[in-house]
Design an enzyme around this catalytic site. Structure first.
Site, PDB file in Angstrom:
ATOM      1  N   PRO A 182       0.808  -1.204   0.000  1.00 21.32           N
ATOM      2  CG  PRO A 182      -0.265  -1.329   2.013  1.00 21.32           C
ATOM      3  CD  PRO A 182       0.975  -1.732   1.345  1.00 21.32           C
ATOM      4  CD  GLU A 183       3.802   2.604  -3.993  1.00 17.04           C
ATOM      5  OE1 GLU A 183       4.048   3.741  -4.409  1.00 17.04           O
ATOM      6  OE2 GLU A 183       4.145   1.573  -4.584  1.00 17.04           O
ATOM      7  CG  HIS A 217      -1.806 -14.885   6.664  1.00 14.37           C
ATOM      8  ND1 HIS A 217      -0.640 -15.144   7.357  1.00 14.37           N
ATOM      9  CD2 HIS A 217      -1.847 -15.811   5.680  1.00 14.37           C
ATOM     10  CE1 HIS A 217      -0.014 -16.156   6.786  1.00 14.37           C
ATOM     11  NE2 HIS A 217      -0.718 -16.591   5.782  1.00 14.37           N
TER      12      HIS A 217
END
Length: 281
Positions: A2-3, A93
DNA sequence: AGTTTACCCTGTAAGC
DNA sequence: TGCTTACAGGGTAAAC
């Protein structure tokens, strides 16, 4: 993963739906990058007032204190409203569940470089350590060309690594760094202070245009990114250089090259993005 | 003080 | 088919 665009798309996909909800339970999974910072039960009963973003952090404003959420390299959030089909039990997860009266917010993060951290306020010592050093918000009005140029002028670090570092401008990660340097025709190894005025202007414009466009397209989904609605992004279809080593440059046809800078991959066109001397203009 | 390096963790893909 | 190695969207602390 994620940017800035992915974090902003995530924020928009659940902020309005969680706002006003009260926390029913907070359930941590395996340890993340940092500990939560308080007993999870202490969050029960607090209201989630809204969700803001600073750089790649999401800030969940609570009726008392706030939660800083970072997605690290592999994190993603899912939010399902109380009226929707439930997400079911946490998987191997899934490392944080925030159950609220409005629905469930779940952090999925296989590599666990992400974090959920409670701070009493933004002036809290931990909050300041995490947020204070962050550079300008690229999509805000404060990100002026003049301010960007003075940031570049203060460093001899290769411009690609300066962009990644986030000390001048936040939110440009490894994918978008390669893209914006390609669009502004700057060689990624150019020392930041040697990026000339015209190139700096082109880079400044490319950062704003590319990040804004990526937000519009729902971010970049290379492997498993999706918004909190489960929607994939489509910016990857517009990537000109990222992940394209050996393939022809869309502008000149010469093969895209792969460069290693600080253990990260940079993709660029050696013909379109010339060395520093040519960046003086 | 600025800049580079090592490392956090797990999954996947490539190479042998 | 297995085993080993390298690499992946990020960021910090310690070492140069």
């Amino acid at each position: 993963m994620p940017e800035l665009p992915e974090v902003e798309v995530t924020r928009r996909s659940f902020a309005d739906r969680i706002a006003g909800a009260r926390i029913v339970a907070a359930v941590p999974g395996k340890p993340l990058r940092w500990p939560l910072g308080l007993r999870p039960e202490a969050l029960v009963g607090r209201e989630v007032r809204g969700v803001r973003r600073r750089g790649k952090y999401l800030l969940l404003d609570l009726s008392e204190g706030l939660l800083l959420v970072h997605l690290g390299m592999s994190g993603s959030l899912r939010f399902v409203g109380a009226e929707e089909a439930p997400l079911g039990p946490a998987g191997p997860h899934d490392h944080f569940d925030l159950q609220t009266t409005g629905g469930l917010l779940r952090l999925h993060d296989p590599r666990r470089f992400g974090a959920v951290v409670y701070v009493a306020g933004e002036s809290d010592a931990l909050a300041r350590k995490l947020l204070d050093h962050l550079g300008m918000e690229p999509l805000d009005g404060g990100f002026t060309l003049a301010a960007f140029r003075s940031g570049l002028a203060a460093s001899r670090t290769p411009v690609k690594q300066l962009l990644l570092g986030g000390s001048v401008v936040v939110g440009v990660g490894n994918i978008y760094a390669s893209e914006v340097l390609f669009l502004s025709r700057i060689h990624p190894a150019t020392p930041a202070r040697e990026v000339g005025p015209r190139k700096a202007k082109a880079l400044h414009e490319a950062i704003r245009a590319v990040l804004a466009r990526a937000v519009e397209l729902g971010g970049t989904t290379l492997r498993d990114f999706s918004s909190a609605n489960g929607m994939a992004g489509h910016f990857q279809l517009q990537a000109k250089v990222y992940g394209r080593d050996g393939l022809p440059c869309s502008h000149c046809g010469s093969p895209i090259r792969l460069l290693r800078q600080g253990q990260r991959s940079t993709y660029y066109c050696a013909r379109c993005q010339k060395e520093s001397r040519h960046n003086q203009t």
